[in-house]
Design a protein around this motif. Sequence first.
Motif, mmCIF file in Angstrom:
data_model
loop_
_atom_site.group_PDB
_atom_site.id
_atom_site.type_symbol
_atom_site.label_atom_id
_atom_site.label_comp_id
_atom_site.label_asym_id
_atom_site.label_seq_id
_atom_site.Cartn_x
_atom_site.Cartn_y
_atom_site.Cartn_z
ATOM 1 N N UNK A 279 0.814 -1.225 0.000
ATOM 2 C CA UNK A 279 0.000 0.000 0.000
ATOM 3 C C UNK A 279 0.844 1.269 0.000
ATOM 4 N N UNK A 280 1.955 1.246 0.763
ATOM 5 C CA UNK A 280 2.736 2.475 0.982
ATOM 6 C C UNK A 280 4.227 2.166 0.900
ATOM 7 N N UNK A 281 4.992 3.073 0.280
ATOM 8 C CA UNK A 281 6.454 2.982 0.318
ATOM 9 C C UNK A 281 6.998 4.246 0.967
ATOM 10 N N UNK A 282 7.884 4.066 1.953
ATOM 11 C CA UNK A 282 8.656 5.207 2.455
ATOM 12 C C UNK A 282 10.100 4.949 2.039
ATOM 13 N N UNK A 283 10.881 6.022 1.911
ATOM 14 C CA UNK A 283 12.286 5.834 1.526
ATOM 15 C C UNK A 283 13.171 6.609 2.492
ATOM 16 N N UNK A 284 14.446 6.206 2.543
ATOM 17 C CA UNK A 284 15.392 6.926 3.388
ATOM 18 C C UNK A 284 16.776 6.914 2.786
ATOM 19 N N UNK A 285 17.599 7.843 3.237
ATOM 20 C CA UNK A 285 19.022 7.893 2.906
ATOM 21 C C UNK A 285 19.294 8.154 1.422
ATOM 22 N N UNK A 286 18.396 8.889 0.762
ATOM 23 C CA UNK A 286 18.663 9.235 -0.634
ATOM 24 C C UNK A 286 17.441 9.769 -1.349
ATOM 25 N N UNK A 287 17.634 10.042 -2.647
ATOM 26 C CA UNK A 287 16.570 10.586 -3.494
ATOM 27 C C UNK A 287 15.944 9.447 -4.318
ATOM 28 N N UNK A 288 14.655 9.143 -4.081
ATOM 29 C CA UNK A 288 14.019 8.005 -4.771
ATOM 30 C C UNK A 288 13.470 8.362 -6.154
ATOM 31 N N UNK A 289 13.818 9.542 -6.683
ATOM 32 C CA UNK A 289 13.248 10.076 -7.921
ATOM 33 C C UNK A 289 13.025 9.070 -9.036
ATOM 34 N N UNK A 290 14.026 8.222 -9.319
ATOM 35 C CA UNK A 290 13.911 7.336 -10.494
ATOM 36 C C UNK A 290 12.865 6.235 -10.335
ATOM 37 N N UNK A 291 12.358 5.995 -9.122
ATOM 38 C CA UNK A 291 11.358 4.928 -8.923
ATOM 39 C C UNK A 291 9.926 5.450 -8.828
ATOM 40 N N UNK A 292 9.768 6.769 -8.665
ATOM 41 C CA UNK A 292 8.457 7.298 -8.279
ATOM 42 C C UNK A 292 7.372 6.995 -9.326
ATOM 43 N N UNK A 293 7.731 7.171 -10.620
ATOM 44 C CA UNK A 293 6.734 6.926 -11.665
ATOM 45 C C UNK A 293 6.231 5.480 -11.605
ATOM 46 N N UNK A 294 7.163 4.533 -11.465
ATOM 47 C CA UNK A 294 6.787 3.109 -11.395
ATOM 48 C C UNK A 294 5.864 2.845 -10.195
ATOM 49 N N UNK A 295 6.196 3.426 -9.055
ATOM 50 C CA UNK A 295 5.356 3.192 -7.862
ATOM 51 C C UNK A 295 3.972 3.802 -8.051
#
Length: 314
Positions: free
Chosen positions: A91-107
């Motif tokens: 349902x939910x993804x949180x991220x840490x220790x960096x920029x998740x930019x390249x995955x956001x569209x897929x999620x």
Amino acid sequence: MIKTKLCELLNIEHPIIQGGMAWIADSSLAAAVSNAGGLGIIAAGNAPGEIVREEIRKAKRLTDRPFGVNIMLLSPYAEEVAKIVCEEKVAVVTTGAGNPGKYIEMWKENNIKVIPVVPSVALAKRMERSGVDAVIAEGHESGGHIGELTTMALVPQVVDAVSIPVVAAGGIADGRGLLAALSLGAVGVQMGTRFLVAKECNVHQNYKQRVLSAKDIDTVITGLSTGHPVRSLRNRFTRELLNIEKQGLDAEVFEQRAAGSLKRAAIDGDIDFGSVMAGQVSGLVRKEQTCSEIIEEIVKEASDLYKALGGMVR
Ligand code: TUI
């Protein structure tokens, strides 16, 4: 009852997210937090994708409520975990220790709610432009990998800079912290240290006891010189790391010494030579309780305090 936009966004009862603590936050803790009406989080940490998939499946057996997965972006397995959360329809993804930019569209294509941890206004704005659902503004008081700004300074600046919901993290462990976060304009809180000592948390008992007995000034920051600052409880291991840093030895020696140290403390229970990551609120966390007791107590404390303040302010 405290209802905010976060409850609506995530379909949860209370605006409380459990922090994604590597080697600590497993399906047992995540499901317990979600069953208690918060948002439980499985921490992927440095685990290979298939191990994370197994934890996700265990959590689905333990709760029918929404839960999330935290992806630690420095992990060599971050990319495969990023795909697995889509396959498993988390349902939910949180991220840490960096920029998740390249995955956001897929999620987003997979209908996942995306909530990155940000240590600055600049990254919060970048994340908003990338289409995330909310951000977690995490202050310097937190345990583990930390940014520079304190929660008190960071949260209202992020709130002013973006139009998406902001969750506050760092230095929050009770109802006073929750109400303070709401006062700063946040829609809820993320807490790690308080849930670390929960009965349903499988971290080694030595680790829990170390947090429960910690004083206000017991945390220390290592890794400032390598660019990966980490807050943990002071012990022989942190003294050794700080010595390496003081001697100006190269980052490789430091990283070699630090490798595997969180597992050593969290799984093996070696709290002298392992890394006991915990927040500055360790001194505030005094008893082991169930996740349900923790959440109920915090919500009651915050709403009682809100009513008491209403009588004081004219
Ligand atoms: O990620 C955390 N806390 C963590 S991760 C972790 S595992 C680890 N162990 C040893 C070394 C490094 C990691 C233990 N604790 N909190 C969320 C957080 N994210 N804090 C700070 C940040 C952050 C920092 C920089 C988020 C984004 C960021 O972006 C930089 C960029 O690339 O723009």
